[in-house]
Design an enzyme around this catalytic site. Structure first.
Site, PDB file in Angstrom:
ATOM      1  N   CYS A   1      39.512  35.353  39.597  1.00 17.28           N
ATOM      2  CA  CYS A   1      39.322  36.696  39.053  1.00 17.28           C
ATOM      3  C   CYS A   1      37.854  37.089  39.083  1.00 17.28           C
ATOM      4  O   CYS A   1      37.072  36.651  38.233  1.00 17.28           O
ATOM      5  CB  CYS A   1      39.868  36.772  37.627  1.00 17.28           C
ATOM      6  SG  CYS A   1      39.653  38.392  36.862  1.00 17.28           S
TER       7      CYS A   1
ATOM      8  N   CYS B   1      36.713  39.063  36.024  1.00 19.85           N
ATOM      9  CA  CYS B   1      36.498  38.212  34.849  1.00 19.85           C
ATOM     10  C   CYS B   1      35.185  37.434  34.935  1.00 19.85           C
ATOM     11  O   CYS B   1      34.452  37.321  33.949  1.00 19.85           O
ATOM     12  CB  CYS B   1      37.639  37.208  34.703  1.00 19.85           C
ATOM     13  SG  CYS B   1      39.297  37.902  34.736  1.00 19.85           S
ATOM     14  N   ASP B   2      34.891  36.884  36.113  1.00 18.01           N
ATOM     15  CA  ASP B   2      33.825  35.889  36.222  1.00 18.01           C
ATOM     16  C   ASP B   2      32.663  36.269  37.120  1.00 18.01           C
ATOM     17  O   ASP B   2      31.668  35.536  37.189  1.00 18.01           O
ATOM     18  CB  ASP B   2      34.423  34.563  36.722  1.00 18.01           C
ATOM     19  CG  ASP B   2      35.514  34.035  35.804  1.00 18.01           C
ATOM     20  OD1 ASP B   2      35.366  34.200  34.580  1.00 18.01           O
ATOM     21  OD2 ASP B   2      36.497  33.471  36.310  1.00 18.01           O
TER      22      ASP B   2
END
Length: 337
Positions: free
Chosen positions: A134, A137-138
């Protein structure tokens, strides 16, 4: 056989949020955590984009907070997996992996989706420590660094385009000699000068020191050669599999296997059955959007329970979710919204 007003399947952000709202509405929900207690976030290290945690939070700690909050209001959590649901009975009959059975007036499905992985031997070892599925997300953690994205479809294109605005360089590894992504996504990629596409190329090994990754070994099938890319992040972008196997005979799914819901709601094709989180979200797949949809599902379930009995006390359920009013055999109007 135990009976409940609301049974929730899944223990990620969607499931726990649904439990918080359902318990506060006095539905006394029972939540079945499944085999992966806490969902995908339990395997995540730093979570920096969930509201309310200005310093960030570990994925496991975030899920423990949500669990404790749901229990505070009376949610009963059962660490078992659901094996079967009889949607033809009212209340619905639910059977667990140990054979125990429950009856529930409503079902909230929050079973999530599982990221597809390559199956490399150390892929799981570095998950959350350089390997991710992701970018949203990261990606923040890799600002100014060089990274690899694996995949040739729209998911990979989206990841590469997102990362290109954050990182120094993106190597996009495409196993075949062409993309399978849509033309519009390919055109967007062409405008990025810090993305290098490597066709006929596979990731064959992740290099690291045990704590974080420092390289990616790749194989070029067109030249039959191997090489090493000195990168600090690897994003696997080959898609997700929604966890809908036990529902596929009864619940309407889209072409990728995600549960179909009426837009703007959590309602499925079966009245009294609601879906939330990544199991019905093929676009965003974020913890906060999952949590928001869990709230919607609990509110939909609460509204369903409060309106399914008409003023004469006669119980009836609409079989078609597209209509809001039906007439029972006795000619009495019953509402389902």
């Amino acid at each position: 056989m135990e009976t409940t007003k609301c049974l929730i399947i899944g223990s990620g952000p969607a499931g726990y949020t649904a439990a918080i709202y359902a318990s506060r509405s006095a539905l006394y929900p029972i939540l079945f955590s499944g085999l992966q207690i806490g969902g995908q976030l339990i395997q995540t290290t730093d979570v920096d984009n969930f509201p309310g945690y200005p310093q960030g939070v570990q994925g496991g700690a975030l899920m423990e907070d949500l669990k404790l909050q749901s229990e505070r209001f009376g949610t009963r959590i059962v660490n078992e997996e659901i094996q079967n649901i009889n949607f033809n009975e009212r209340p619905f009959k639910v059977t667990t992996g140990t054979g125990e059975q429950f009856l529930s007036e409503t079902i909230i499905i929050a079973t999530g989706a599982t990221a597809k992985w390559l199956g490399l031997h150390n892929e799981a070892e570095y998950n959350g420590r350089g390997v991710s599925a992701c970018a949203t997300c990261d990606g923040f953690f890799y600002r100014g660094k060089e990274v690899v994205v694996v995949g040739g479809g729209d998911t990979a294109m989206e990841e590469a385009i997102f990362l290109a605005n954050l990182v120094k360089k993106v190597y996009l590894l495409v196993r075949k000699d062409k993309f399978k992504a849509s033309k519009i996504m390919q055109e967007r990629l062409k405008n990025l000068d810090n993305v290098e596409v490597l066709f006929n190329t596979q990731l064959i090994h992740i290099l690291g020191d045990g704590d974080s990754i420092n390289g990616a070994k790749i194989y070029d099938s067109s030249t039959d050669t191997e090489a090493i890319l000195r990168v600090e992040g690897i994003f696997i972008a080959i898609g997700h599999t929604p966890n809908t196997k036990i529902f596929e005979k009864d619940i309407l799914l889209d072409d990728l296997g995600y549960i179909k819901t009426i837009p703007g709601t959590s309602k499925t094709n079966i009245s009294g059955v609601f879906a939330c989180g990544d199991v019905q979200d093929r676009e965003y797949r974020q913890a906060i959007t999952a949590a928001g949809s869990g709230c919607i599902a609990a509110m939909d379930a609460t509204h369903y329970l409060s309106t399914r009995v008409n003023k004469n006390g006669i119980f009836c359920v609409a079989s078609n979710i597209e209509i809001s009013t039906i007439i029972s055999k006795d000619g009495i109007n019953c509402i389902y919204q």
